[in-house]
Design a protein around this motif. Sequence first.
Motif, mmCIF file in Angstrom:
data_model
loop_
_atom_site.group_PDB
_atom_site.id
_atom_site.type_symbol
_atom_site.label_atom_id
_atom_site.label_comp_id
_atom_site.label_asym_id
_atom_site.label_seq_id
_atom_site.Cartn_x
_atom_site.Cartn_y
_atom_site.Cartn_z
ATOM 1 N N GLY A 12 -4.133 17.214 -97.932
ATOM 2 C CA GLY A 12 -4.145 18.708 -97.509
ATOM 3 C C GLY A 12 -4.519 19.687 -98.637
ATOM 4 N N GLN A 14 -6.615 19.268 -100.845
ATOM 5 C CA GLN A 14 -8.140 19.352 -101.007
ATOM 6 C C GLN A 14 -8.892 20.323 -100.209
ATOM 7 O OE1 GLN A 14 -8.320 14.646 -102.208
ATOM 8 N NE2 GLN A 14 -9.736 15.346 -100.525
ATOM 9 N N ARG A 15 -8.126 20.884 -99.148
ATOM 10 C CA ARG A 15 -8.834 22.135 -98.610
ATOM 11 C C ARG A 15 -8.889 23.316 -99.330
ATOM 12 N NH1 ARG A 15 -7.037 25.595 -93.210
ATOM 13 N NH2 ARG A 15 -7.731 27.797 -94.054
ATOM 14 N N GLU A 16 -10.206 23.872 -99.156
ATOM 15 C CA GLU A 16 -10.532 24.966 -99.801
ATOM 16 C C GLU A 16 -9.737 26.138 -99.974
ATOM 17 O OE1 GLU A 16 -14.648 27.469 -100.508
ATOM 18 O OE2 GLU A 16 -14.476 26.339 -98.548
ATOM 19 N N HIS A 205 -9.856 12.252 -89.788
ATOM 20 C CA HIS A 205 -10.229 13.531 -90.086
ATOM 21 C C HIS A 205 -10.851 14.293 -88.967
ATOM 22 C CE1 HIS A 205 -10.019 13.783 -94.611
ATOM 23 N NE2 HIS A 205 -9.647 12.400 -94.454
ATOM 24 N N TYR A 233 -4.273 20.915 -92.459
ATOM 25 C CA TYR A 233 -4.900 21.006 -93.663
ATOM 26 C C TYR A 233 -5.856 19.918 -94.404
ATOM 27 C CZ TYR A 233 -2.183 25.404 -93.758
ATOM 28 O OH TYR A 233 -1.678 26.648 -93.222
ATOM 29 N N GLY A 234 -7.010 20.210 -94.846
ATOM 30 C CA GLY A 234 -7.448 19.077 -95.509
ATOM 31 C C GLY A 234 -8.983 19.401 -95.878
ATOM 32 N N GLU A 235 -9.398 18.536 -96.528
ATOM 33 C CA GLU A 235 -10.947 18.918 -97.024
ATOM 34 C C GLU A 235 -12.036 19.098 -95.794
ATOM 35 O OE1 GLU A 235 -13.583 17.176 -100.845
ATOM 36 O OE2 GLU A 235 -12.570 15.650 -99.666
ATOM 37 N N ARG A 236 -12.984 19.830 -95.979
ATOM 38 C CA ARG A 236 -14.019 20.018 -94.926
ATOM 39 C C ARG A 236 -13.276 20.652 -93.733
ATOM 40 N NH1 ARG A 236 -14.739 14.824 -95.748
ATOM 41 N NH2 ARG A 236 -14.553 14.487 -93.504
ATOM 42 N N CYS A 237 -13.275 19.965 -92.718
ATOM 43 C CA CYS A 237 -12.692 20.588 -91.456
ATOM 44 C C CYS A 237 -11.124 20.082 -91.189
ATOM 45 C CB CYS A 237 -13.363 20.086 -90.164
ATOM 46 S SG CYS A 237 -15.031 20.479 -90.128
ATOM 47 N N GLY A 238 -10.550 19.402 -92.283
ATOM 48 C CA GLY A 238 -9.239 19.213 -92.359
ATOM 49 C C GLY A 238 -8.856 17.921 -91.749
ATOM 50 N N ASN A 239 -7.583 17.477 -91.628
ATOM 51 C CA ASN A 239 -6.926 16.191 -91.378
ATOM 52 C C ASN A 239 -6.492 16.070 -89.941
ATOM 53 O OD1 ASN A 239 -7.533 15.906 -94.100
ATOM 54 N ND2 ASN A 239 -6.096 14.155 -94.227
#
Length: 520
Positions: A12, A14-16, A205, A233-239
């Motif tokens: 999570g 790793q979300r921008e 994801h 929350y997470g990288e790119r479009c999330g988890n």
Amino acid sequence: MVKIYDTTLRDGSQREGISYSTEDKLNITKKLDELGIDYIEGGWPGSNPKDIEYFNKVQELKLENAKISAFGSTRRANIKAEEDKNLNAILASGVKVATIFGKTWDLHVTQALKTTLEENLNMIESSVAYLKSKGLEVNFDAEHFFDGYEVNPEYAIKVLLAAQKGGADTLVLCDTNGGTMPFKIKKIIAKVKEEISVPLGVHAHNDAELAVANSLIAYEAGAVQIQGTINGYGERCGNANLSSIMPNLKLKYNEEFITDEQLAKITEVSRYVSEVANLNPPSHKPYVGDSAFAHKGGIHVSAILRDSKTYEHIRPELVGNKQRVLVSELSGKSNLVYKAQELGINIEEESTDLRAVLDKIKDLEHQGYHFEGAEASFELLVEKATGRYTKLFELEGVRIITEKSEDKSPLSEATIKVKVNGERVHTAAEGDGPVNALDGALRKALISFYPELKDIHLIDYKVRVLEGNEGTSAKVRVLIESTDGHQTWGTVGASTNIIEASWQALVDSIEYGIKLKKVD
């Protein structure tokens, strides 16, 4: 029984835009434990000092439900597992659970790892076996599993068999790129179960907006561990969003993996995590969003007043949320009756007062007002329309001057004349801008009459241009959010003059705040 594996603190983060401090991570850990989460992935101890500090400090927490897991990769190619720094960092972290990932897609083995398919299998088996020999529970995350299976199903299964041979407790099938369709998830898991005897998990994801659906399909297909994050929350479009998955499991599948009391905390936990992450709470998310049980259309409101089941699939209290009715130009009489009852004002549905309020709201919304985020202004409007309003002061005049020189920032000065209880007050104040100066001057004029003002502060000020094609003569809407340190409230103003719109919202803010303090 299904187990919930939370990776908010690792995947999570790793979300921008998210960066948790160690203290943030510890506080979130406590909240997740209260929620009944089975596993909390604290981070990657071999990757950075912050995660090492977290694993040292988390051992001091007395957790009731959750096991802390450390994340890492399989050993590097062509070395022994006991020589691998990352694996030894997991052991040094003091956890009882490890989750390590390995490559399942042959493309990643040859192109990313630059090793052979056979060595990759050895890396997986020996890494799992090494951690198991040290007494750890081991989850193996099969990275890119579904994509790898599509390209080379025979090798993807060999990867799982290597982890199983090493002694893995759970094999987690990862949709790392987030693009697998639900029907493929179900079909592939059925094939996996023909070859594998170890319990399965899923890590999805959300790149195709299917992470929740894929997680639930995997559960139906036999997955006993679901990984995800709070709010998705997470990288790119999330988890996969545990804030949706957990209520669905409990309320739709009747899975008794947490108590009713724990489920009722999920909205609180969702909003807590968003606040710690310094993000706006996800207002339109299912179950936990502020709008999840908000009703705007008059027909809808009329129906829910009779029976909430007409437009709500569950009772919001089950997930710690609440029903809300919005007021706008779409409102019917039912909306206003509901809101008036909330405010302690008794208005009959056929009364002239109600019609007056409804007509006034529709007229003001046409002018650019917006009461959904400004319920304090709405309450004052109802009081004015029903004769319950008491005016706190009268404005006789205000003048604002802004001075700007070449090498200095602008400075504004507001001079104001008001009459309070028949007494005239004439004062002035400076500010960084005209609204700041206006706020200061009004407070200065009123503070001796209403000492409650010292506790009331503006915490947000938004301006929206409503008619951009009108250029500098466009109408603007001003929304102000205020607080007394205990409660917050919103007010609104609209005009072609930004100072006038700000004045309207500012006066409502101050009058409502003073009224609140007097009631307290």
